[in-house]
Design an enzyme around this catalytic site. Structure first.
Site, PDB file in Angstrom:
ATOM      1  CE  LYS A  51     -54.122  16.743 -32.916  1.00  0.00           C
ATOM      2  NZ  LYS A  51     -55.127  15.727 -33.899  1.00  0.00           N
ATOM      3  NE  ARG A  66     -36.094  18.693 -17.333  1.00  0.00           N
ATOM      4  CZ  ARG A  66     -34.166  18.613 -17.814  1.00  0.00           C
ATOM      5  NH1 ARG A  66     -33.500  18.886 -18.776  1.00  0.00           N
ATOM      6  NH2 ARG A  66     -33.816  18.443 -17.136  1.00  0.00           N
ATOM      7  NE  ARG A 103     -26.982  15.371 -19.504  1.00  0.00           N
ATOM      8  CZ  ARG A 103     -25.696  15.634 -19.784  1.00  0.00           C
ATOM      9  NH1 ARG A 103     -24.669  14.955 -20.540  1.00  0.00           N
ATOM     10  NH2 ARG A 103     -25.449  16.237 -21.537  1.00  0.00           N
ATOM     11  CB  THR A 104     -33.504  14.731 -16.698  1.00  0.00           C
ATOM     12  OG1 THR A 104     -32.316  15.981 -16.232  1.00  0.00           O
ATOM     13  CG2 THR A 104     -34.279  14.751 -16.190  1.00  0.00           C
ATOM     14  CG  HIS A 135     -32.896  19.679 -12.340  1.00  0.00           C
ATOM     15  ND1 HIS A 135     -33.859  18.167 -11.936  1.00  0.00           N
ATOM     16  CD2 HIS A 135     -32.564  19.723 -13.211  1.00  0.00           C
ATOM     17  CE1 HIS A 135     -33.413  17.877 -13.189  1.00  0.00           C
ATOM     18  NE2 HIS A 135     -32.469  18.532 -13.934  1.00  0.00           N
TER      19      HIS A 135
HETATM   20  C1  NCD Z   1     -30.084  20.625 -16.000  1.00  0.00           C
HETATM   21  C2  NCD Z   1     -31.513  21.038 -16.633  1.00  0.00           C
HETATM   22  O1  NCD Z   1     -32.250  20.985 -17.224  1.00  0.00           O
HETATM   23  O2  NCD Z   1     -31.931  22.006 -15.990  1.00  0.00           O
HETATM   24  N1  NCD Z   1     -29.603  19.612 -17.078  1.00  0.00           N
HETATM   25  C3  NCD Z   1     -29.639  18.349 -16.632  1.00  0.00           C
HETATM   26  O3  NCD Z   1     -31.079  17.989 -16.252  1.00  0.00           O
HETATM   27  N2  NCD Z   1     -28.885  17.667 -16.436  1.00  0.00           N
HETATM   28  C4  NCD Z   1     -28.544  21.399 -16.424  1.00  0.00           C
HETATM   29  C5  NCD Z   1     -28.647  22.652 -17.740  1.00  0.00           C
HETATM   30  O4  NCD Z   1     -29.620  23.123 -18.852  1.00  0.00           O
HETATM   31  O5  NCD Z   1     -27.920  22.912 -17.500  1.00  0.00           O
END
Ligand code: NCD
Length: 315
Positions: free
Chosen positions: A91, A113, A63-64, A141
Site C-alpha cells: 500500500k 533481507r 534457507r536463510t 551477507h
Molecule cells: C545467497 C543470497 O541470497 O545472497 N543465498 C543464500 O543466502 N543462501 C546467494 C544467492 O542468492 O545466490
C-alpha cells in the site's frame, strides 16, 4: 561502516568489515556450543525467552529465512516472519514506517533481507533494538559468511594460509564480499575467479582487500585449493549481456569433477545455495564426496543462534 554500539559491545550485525579475528573466533566457539544444543533431544535453550524477533524478508529466500526462524526458536524467542507481500508495503508503506510499526509492537530484534544495499543501516537509525543483516543488495551477507567460516574451520582447522577459491558471479555477490572480510581477517589466501564481466577490474577488489588474487582461469585457480566455493549466477542482478552464453560459462567456470581433481585431495566443495545445477556446478560434484553444501545449511542454524546469542543482553 561501523556496526559497533560501544567498542566492547556490539548492538547490530550488519557486515563483518569491523570484526577482529578474536571476535570471529568467539562466535565460532559459540557456534560449536549451539551445534551441541541442536544435537540434544530437546533442541532449545532459554536465552531469548520473552524476546520478540521479527524476520523482515523483502526479497525471496528459503534457507536463510527458515534458518533464522529455527535459530530464534531454539533460543526460545517469539518469532514472526513478514515479507513485503504480507505487509502494507504493497500500500506504499516505506521500510521506515514498517520498522516503526514493528517497534511499537514490541520487537527486540529485526532480521532484514532487502534488495537495496545499505537498507539495514537505515533501519538501525529508526529502531531501538538490534538489527541483523540477512543480505542487502550486493553489499553484505554476514550470516552466510559466518556459517561458511564455521564450516571451513570445522573441517580444515586453522585457516591461515589456506587457499580459498570463490568462483562465479563475484561482481553481484554479497556472499563473496562478506566472505572476503571474514577469510582475510583469519589469514586465508582468497582467489576470486570469474570472467572479466562478472568481476570487474582487479583494482576495485584490491583497494579494499589488497591481498586478494584475481583470476580468469579456473583450471589455474583450482590447483591445490583447500576450498572451491561456487556462486550462483545472479540473473536478477544482471543488466544483461554479461555472458556470451551459459554453455560457454559452464565450460570455462563450472565446477566439475576434473577441476575438483586439480585441488587438494581434502578440498571442500561449497555453495551458498540456491544452486543452478549444470550451470555453475555439476550435479555429481554438488552431491559428491568432497561436497559440504548440506553441512553449510545445517551449520547455518547454529551460527545464526550464535549471532543472536552474541547480541543478547544488549536490548
Ligand atoms: C545467497 C543470497 O541470497 O545472497 N543465498 C543464500 O543466502 N543462501 C546467494 C544467492 O542468492 O545466490
Amino acid at each position: 561502516m561501523n556496526s559497533q554500539s560501544t567498542p566492547d559491545r556490539r548492538r547490530h550485525i550488519l557486515d563483518l568489515d569491523d570484526w577482529s579475528a578474536e571476535e570471529l573466533r568467539t562466535v565460532l566457539t559459540i557456534g560449536t556450543q549451539m551445534k551441541d544444543v541442536l544435537a540434544r533431544p530437546v533442541k532449545q535453550v532459554p536465552t531469548l525467552r520473552g524476546k520478540i524477533v521479527v524476520n523482515m524478508f523483502w526479497e525471496d529466500s528459503t534457507r536463510t529465512r527458515v534458518s533464522f526462524e529455527l535459530a530464534a526458536k531454539a533460543l526460545s524467542a517469539n518469532v514472526l516472519t513478514v515479507g513485503a507481500k504480507d505487509t502494507s508495503v504493497k500500500k506504499g508503506e516505506s521500510l521506515v514506517d514498517t520498522v516503526r510499526t514493528v517497534q511499537a509492537l514490541g520487537a527486540d530484534y529485526i532480521v532484514l533481507r532487502h534488495p537495496h544495499s545499505g537498507a539495514p543501516y537505515l533501519v538501525t537509525q529508526h529502531f531501538r533494538g538490534s538489527v541483523i543483516n540477512a543480505g542487502d543488495g550486493r553489499h553484505a551477507h554476514p550470516s552466510q559468511a559466518l556459517l561458511d567460516l564455521f564450516t571451513m574451520h570445522e573441517q580444515l582447522g586453522e585457516l591461515a594460509d589456506k587457499k580459498i577459491v570463490i568462483v562465479g558471479d563475484v561482481l553481484h555477490s554479497r556472499v563473496a564480499r562478506s566472505n572476503l572480510w571474514a577469510l582475510t581477517t583469519m589469514g586465508a589466501k582468497v582467489t576470486l575467479c570469474a570472467p572479466p564481466t562478472l568481476i570487474g577490474p582487479a583494482s576495485y577488489w584490491k583497494a579494499t582487500w589488497p591481498n586478494v588474487t584475481i583470476s580468469h582461469n579456473l583450471d589455474h585457480a583450482a590447483e591445490g585449493a583447500d576450498v572451491l566455493m561456487a556462486l550462483r549466477l545472479q540473473h536478477e542482478r544482471m543488466e544483461g549481456g554479461l555472458l556470451p552464453s551459459l554453455r560457454e560459462y559452464t565450460r570455462r567456470f563450472g565446477l566439475n569433477a576434473a577441476r575438483v581433481a586439480l585441488a587438494s585431495p581434502n578440498v571442500l566443495v561449497m555453495h551458498p545455495g540456491p544452486m543452478n545445477e549444470g550451470v555453475e556446478i555439476t550435479p555429481d560434484v554438488a552431491t559428491g564426496p568432497r561436497s559440504v553444501i548440506e553441512t553449510q545449511v545445517t551449520n547455518g542454524v547454529a551460527m545464526r543462534m550464535a549471532m543472536l546469542y552474541q547480541l543478547a543482553g544488549v536490548n
